[in-house]
Design a protein around this motif. Sequence first.
Motif, PDB file in Angstrom:
ATOM      1  N   LEU A   4       2.240   0.053 -53.348  1.00 20.53           N
ATOM      2  CA  LEU A   4       2.245  -1.292 -53.010  1.00 20.53           C
ATOM      3  C   LEU A   4       3.379  -2.121 -52.805  1.00 20.53           C
ATOM      4  O   LEU A   4       4.420  -1.671 -53.315  1.00 20.53           O
ATOM      5  CB  LEU A   4       1.614  -1.910 -54.459  1.00 20.53           C
ATOM      6  CG  LEU A   4       0.075  -1.036 -54.897  1.00 20.53           C
ATOM      7  CD1 LEU A   4      -0.123  -1.636 -56.187  1.00 20.53           C
ATOM      8  CD2 LEU A   4      -0.809  -1.168 -53.838  1.00 20.53           C
ATOM      9  N   TRP A   5       3.327  -3.269 -51.893  1.00 17.33           N
ATOM     10  CA  TRP A   5       4.307  -3.949 -51.584  1.00 17.33           C
ATOM     11  C   TRP A   5       4.421  -5.391 -51.955  1.00 17.33           C
ATOM     12  O   TRP A   5       3.306  -5.902 -51.692  1.00 17.33           O
ATOM     13  CB  TRP A   5       4.459  -4.115 -49.919  1.00 17.33           C
ATOM     14  CG  TRP A   5       4.916  -2.571 -49.290  1.00 17.33           C
ATOM     15  CD1 TRP A   5       3.586  -1.784 -48.885  1.00 17.33           C
ATOM     16  CD2 TRP A   5       5.801  -1.869 -49.101  1.00 17.33           C
ATOM     17  NE1 TRP A   5       4.284  -0.450 -48.394  1.00 17.33           N
ATOM     18  CE2 TRP A   5       5.523  -0.582 -48.604  1.00 17.33           C
ATOM     19  CE3 TRP A   5       7.147  -2.126 -49.194  1.00 17.33           C
ATOM     20  CZ2 TRP A   5       6.355   0.405 -48.193  1.00 17.33           C
ATOM     21  CZ3 TRP A   5       7.984  -1.291 -48.813  1.00 17.33           C
ATOM     22  CH2 TRP A   5       7.867   0.145 -48.140  1.00 17.33           C
ATOM     23  N   VAL A   6       5.416  -6.155 -52.454  1.00 18.22           N
ATOM     24  CA  VAL A   6       5.191  -7.307 -52.989  1.00 18.22           C
ATOM     25  C   VAL A   6       6.614  -7.945 -52.428  1.00 18.22           C
ATOM     26  O   VAL A   6       7.641  -7.654 -52.848  1.00 18.22           O
ATOM     27  CB  VAL A   6       5.377  -7.568 -54.267  1.00 18.22           C
ATOM     28  CG1 VAL A   6       5.502  -9.223 -54.741  1.00 18.22           C
ATOM     29  CG2 VAL A   6       4.098  -7.061 -55.069  1.00 18.22           C
ATOM     30  N   GLY A   7       6.311  -8.980 -51.344  1.00 19.79           N
ATOM     31  CA  GLY A   7       7.324  -9.621 -50.873  1.00 19.79           C
ATOM     32  C   GLY A   7       7.298 -11.331 -51.311  1.00 19.79           C
ATOM     33  O   GLY A   7       6.526 -11.692 -51.866  1.00 19.79           O
ATOM     34  N   GLY A   8       8.290 -11.996 -50.721  1.00 24.20           N
ATOM     35  CA  GLY A   8       8.535 -13.271 -51.111  1.00 24.20           C
ATOM     36  C   GLY A   8       9.850 -13.848 -51.312  1.00 24.20           C
ATOM     37  O   GLY A   8      10.806 -12.733 -51.306  1.00 24.20           O
ATOM     38  N   PRO A   9      10.203 -15.245 -51.354  1.00 23.68           N
ATOM     39  CA  PRO A   9      11.506 -15.575 -51.559  1.00 23.68           C
ATOM     40  C   PRO A   9      11.883 -15.797 -53.056  1.00 23.68           C
ATOM     41  O   PRO A   9      11.197 -15.295 -53.878  1.00 23.68           O
ATOM     42  CB  PRO A   9      11.516 -16.884 -50.868  1.00 23.68           C
ATOM     43  CG  PRO A   9      10.113 -17.486 -51.340  1.00 23.68           C
ATOM     44  CD  PRO A   9       9.269 -16.200 -51.115  1.00 23.68           C
ATOM     45  N   ALA A  10      13.043 -15.875 -53.230  1.00 21.56           N
ATOM     46  CA  ALA A  10      13.878 -16.119 -54.466  1.00 21.56           C
ATOM     47  C   ALA A  10      12.939 -17.066 -55.200  1.00 21.56           C
ATOM     48  O   ALA A  10      12.395 -18.084 -54.623  1.00 21.56           O
ATOM     49  CB  ALA A  10      15.206 -16.753 -54.273  1.00 21.56           C
ATOM     50  N   ALA A  95      -0.289  -4.805 -49.504  1.00 20.06           N
ATOM     51  CA  ALA A  95       0.836  -5.748 -49.383  1.00 20.06           C
ATOM     52  C   ALA A  95       0.374  -7.069 -49.780  1.00 20.06           C
ATOM     53  O   ALA A  95      -0.726  -7.377 -49.526  1.00 20.06           O
ATOM     54  CB  ALA A  95       1.247  -5.627 -47.882  1.00 20.06           C
ATOM     55  N   LEU A  96       1.298  -7.801 -50.239  1.00 20.77           N
ATOM     56  CA  LEU A  96       1.091  -9.192 -50.800  1.00 20.77           C
ATOM     57  C   LEU A  96       2.528  -9.875 -50.717  1.00 20.77           C
ATOM     58  O   LEU A  96       3.438  -9.301 -51.154  1.00 20.77           O
ATOM     59  CB  LEU A  96       0.422  -9.240 -51.905  1.00 20.77           C
ATOM     60  CG  LEU A  96       0.053 -10.396 -52.721  1.00 20.77           C
ATOM     61  CD1 LEU A  96      -0.875 -11.234 -51.861  1.00 20.77           C
ATOM     62  CD2 LEU A  96      -0.501 -10.441 -53.997  1.00 20.77           C
ATOM     63  N   TRP A  97       2.518 -11.161 -50.112  1.00 15.32           N
ATOM     64  CA  TRP A  97       3.592 -12.014 -50.288  1.00 15.32           C
ATOM     65  C   TRP A  97       3.403 -13.010 -51.397  1.00 15.32           C
ATOM     66  O   TRP A  97       2.302 -13.985 -51.089  1.00 15.32           O
ATOM     67  CB  TRP A  97       4.042 -12.336 -49.039  1.00 15.32           C
ATOM     68  CG  TRP A  97       4.897 -11.396 -48.376  1.00 15.32           C
ATOM     69  CD1 TRP A  97       6.069 -11.475 -48.189  1.00 15.32           C
ATOM     70  CD2 TRP A  97       4.171 -10.398 -47.530  1.00 15.32           C
ATOM     71  NE1 TRP A  97       6.508 -10.363 -47.599  1.00 15.32           N
ATOM     72  CE2 TRP A  97       5.434  -9.528 -46.900  1.00 15.32           C
ATOM     73  CE3 TRP A  97       3.072  -9.845 -47.230  1.00 15.32           C
ATOM     74  CZ2 TRP A  97       5.343  -8.351 -46.064  1.00 15.32           C
ATOM     75  CZ3 TRP A  97       2.823  -8.633 -46.426  1.00 15.32           C
ATOM     76  CH2 TRP A  97       4.071  -7.908 -45.996  1.00 15.32           C
ATOM     77  N   LEU A  98       4.227 -13.515 -52.223  1.00 15.29           N
ATOM     78  CA  LEU A  98       4.138 -14.395 -53.118  1.00 15.29           C
ATOM     79  C   LEU A  98       4.927 -15.512 -52.581  1.00 15.29           C
ATOM     80  O   LEU A  98       6.309 -15.649 -52.162  1.00 15.29           O
ATOM     81  CB  LEU A  98       4.735 -14.225 -54.636  1.00 15.29           C
ATOM     82  CG  LEU A  98       4.149 -12.704 -55.178  1.00 15.29           C
ATOM     83  CD1 LEU A  98       4.679 -12.660 -56.542  1.00 15.29           C
ATOM     84  CD2 LEU A  98       2.488 -12.902 -55.491  1.00 15.29           C
ATOM     85  N   MET A  99       4.405 -16.898 -52.619  1.00 17.93           N
ATOM     86  CA  MET A  99       5.126 -17.930 -51.708  1.00 17.93           C
ATOM     87  C   MET A  99       4.837 -19.146 -52.288  1.00 17.93           C
ATOM     88  O   MET A  99       3.831 -19.730 -52.595  1.00 17.93           O
ATOM     89  CB  MET A  99       4.475 -18.059 -50.170  1.00 17.93           C
ATOM     90  CG  MET A  99       4.843 -16.821 -49.374  1.00 17.93           C
ATOM     91  SD  MET A  99       6.672 -16.769 -48.911  1.00 17.93           S
ATOM     92  CE  MET A  99       6.752 -18.283 -47.977  1.00 17.93           C
ATOM     93  N   PRO A 100       5.958 -19.587 -53.022  1.00 17.92           N
ATOM     94  CA  PRO A 100       6.043 -21.134 -53.538  1.00 17.92           C
ATOM     95  C   PRO A 100       6.290 -21.992 -52.227  1.00 17.92           C
ATOM     96  O   PRO A 100       6.911 -21.705 -51.163  1.00 17.92           O
ATOM     97  CB  PRO A 100       7.290 -21.003 -54.280  1.00 17.92           C
ATOM     98  CG  PRO A 100       8.154 -20.140 -53.805  1.00 17.92           C
ATOM     99  CD  PRO A 100       7.260 -18.971 -53.152  1.00 17.92           C
ATOM    100  N   SER A 101       5.717 -23.192 -52.664  1.00 14.85           N
ATOM    101  CA  SER A 101       6.193 -24.291 -51.794  1.00 14.85           C
ATOM    102  C   SER A 101       7.593 -24.540 -51.641  1.00 14.85           C
ATOM    103  O   SER A 101       8.331 -24.219 -52.497  1.00 14.85           O
ATOM    104  CB  SER A 101       5.286 -25.492 -51.808  1.00 14.85           C
ATOM    105  OG  SER A 101       5.873 -26.327 -53.146  1.00 14.85           O
ATOM    106  N   LYS A 102       8.144 -25.373 -50.810  1.00 15.33           N
ATOM    107  CA  LYS A 102       9.864 -25.619 -50.907  1.00 15.33           C
ATOM    108  C   LYS A 102      10.045 -26.534 -52.300  1.00 15.33           C
ATOM    109  O   LYS A 102      10.903 -26.146 -52.975  1.00 15.33           O
ATOM    110  CB  LYS A 102      10.248 -26.478 -49.730  1.00 15.33           C
ATOM    111  CG  LYS A 102      10.206 -25.609 -48.436  1.00 15.33           C
ATOM    112  CD  LYS A 102      10.842 -26.411 -47.407  1.00 15.33           C
ATOM    113  CE  LYS A 102      11.101 -25.485 -46.025  1.00 15.33           C
ATOM    114  NZ  LYS A 102      11.608 -26.396 -44.897  1.00 15.33           N
TER     115      LYS A 102
END
Length: 224
Positions: A4-10, A95-102
């Motif tokens: 399983l893959w988890v991406g996203g920014p700091a 796969a899944l990317w966790l994304m917060p707004s700016k």
Amino acid sequence: MTILWVGGPAAAGKSTLSRLFARKHGYIWYSVDAHASAHEARAAAAGLYVPGTDPGTFDRAPMILEDIRAYPADAPVIVEGAFVTPTMAGTARNALWLMPSKPEQAARLDVRNPGINHEGFIWGRQLIHDQLSDTQAPVLEVDNQSIPQTLAAVEQHFAPYLTTNPDTPTRQSYLRLSNTQLATQATTLTTFDCECGTPTCAALIEAPANGLPPTRPLLAPAHT
């Protein structure tokens, strides 16, 4: 092998959520950040990287995949890090990317490190956003979500891969693999997972980098 893959920014919550997910469901937690020093050393030895320069100058994907293939063939692994890209992980359900707004990312970064310039992390969020654009990559918006809420959403997304329930010794061996990666990266104290192997255990143990007992599990107080 299930990966399983988890991406996203700091500050997206990748490490926290992947670590909790791995402990609860019996996966090996692979933190890309925890392998940074080892990857830099390997790249330098291969003539791909000059120590002290920007580590973004070499491709870590082959080394990440090589690390994962070194695990037991039947071991499920959850891989997380900002270096997880659609090119590396694909865009399927695993796969899944966790994304917060700016604004959400900026607020979380200020809580994590008050008074620090976060411009580089903000730029990293935009880079990941651009990588995901025009792809079918699954994205989870994490604004205003608590850790339990985000964990529940991650579990729902990865539900098709939660068909196994490793026994306690197997869970303990997976926890040891995850803890070993932390010990290898750390220079002083680090925060390890309790290795009791209980699915509901979320205890953390602060110990020296060389503090993993060689012949028994590392246990939180009163855990067996």
